[in-house]
Design a protein around this motif. Sequence first.
Motif, short mmCIF file in Angstrom:
data_model
loop_
_atom_site.label_atom_id
_atom_site.label_comp_id
_atom_site.label_asym_id
_atom_site.label_seq_id
_atom_site.Cartn_x
_atom_site.Cartn_y
_atom_site.Cartn_z
N SER A 1 64.27 32.55 53.44
CA SER A 1 63.52 33.22 54.50
C SER A 1 64.46 33.94 55.46
O SER A 1 64.18 35.06 55.88
CB SER A 1 62.62 32.24 55.24
OG SER A 1 63.37 31.28 55.94
N ARG A 2 65.58 33.33 55.79
CA ARG A 2 66.53 33.98 56.70
C ARG A 2 67.18 35.20 56.07
O ARG A 2 67.37 36.22 56.72
CB ARG A 2 67.58 32.98 57.18
CG ARG A 2 66.96 31.98 58.13
CD ARG A 2 67.96 31.22 58.89
NE ARG A 2 67.28 30.37 59.85
CZ ARG A 2 67.85 29.42 60.53
NH1 ARG A 2 69.13 29.16 60.36
NH2 ARG A 2 67.15 28.69 61.38
N THR B 1 59.42 34.61 57.70
CA THR B 1 59.18 33.21 57.98
C THR B 1 59.01 32.48 56.65
O THR B 1 58.74 33.13 55.61
CB THR B 1 57.89 33.00 58.81
OG1 THR B 1 56.77 33.38 58.02
CG2 THR B 1 57.93 33.81 60.11
N ILE B 2 59.13 31.18 56.66
CA ILE B 2 58.91 30.41 55.44
C ILE B 2 57.48 30.64 54.94
O ILE B 2 57.26 30.80 53.75
CB ILE B 2 59.21 28.92 55.67
CG1 ILE B 2 60.73 28.74 55.87
CG2 ILE B 2 58.71 28.06 54.51
CD1 ILE B 2 61.16 27.36 56.30
N GLU B 3 56.55 30.69 55.85
CA GLU B 3 55.15 30.90 55.46
C GLU B 3 54.96 32.25 54.76
O GLU B 3 54.11 32.38 53.88
CB GLU B 3 54.26 30.82 56.70
CG GLU B 3 52.79 30.76 56.35
CD GLU B 3 51.93 30.41 57.55
OE1 GLU B 3 51.13 31.28 57.94
OE2 GLU B 3 52.06 29.29 58.06
N ASP B 4 55.77 33.25 55.10
CA ASP B 4 55.67 34.57 54.45
C ASP B 4 56.01 34.51 52.96
O ASP B 4 55.65 35.41 52.21
CB ASP B 4 56.62 35.57 55.11
CG ASP B 4 56.21 35.96 56.51
OD1 ASP B 4 55.00 35.88 56.83
OD2 ASP B 4 57.10 36.35 57.30
#
Length: 70
Positions: free
Chosen positions: A53-54, A59-62
């Motif tokens: 994600s980074r 975001t992790i949810e993305d």
Amino acid sequence: MKQYTIVPKLNRILAERKMSQTELSELTGIPQPSISRFDRNTKHMDMHLVMISRALGLTIEDLFEIKEAE
């Protein structure tokens, strides 16, 4: 309790960005075979989620398609 359907979408994100799994592997240090299996896995390592994600600025949810089950 609400139920959800959660589907990983990393390969779709990479295709949209015209980025290869190898390029993401080089950015994150995660082995390419682990990235290749991401969309097929039902469990994901916390550290991999954070690193991916980074690296992608998401975001992790993305990284997932999340739908509320009916």
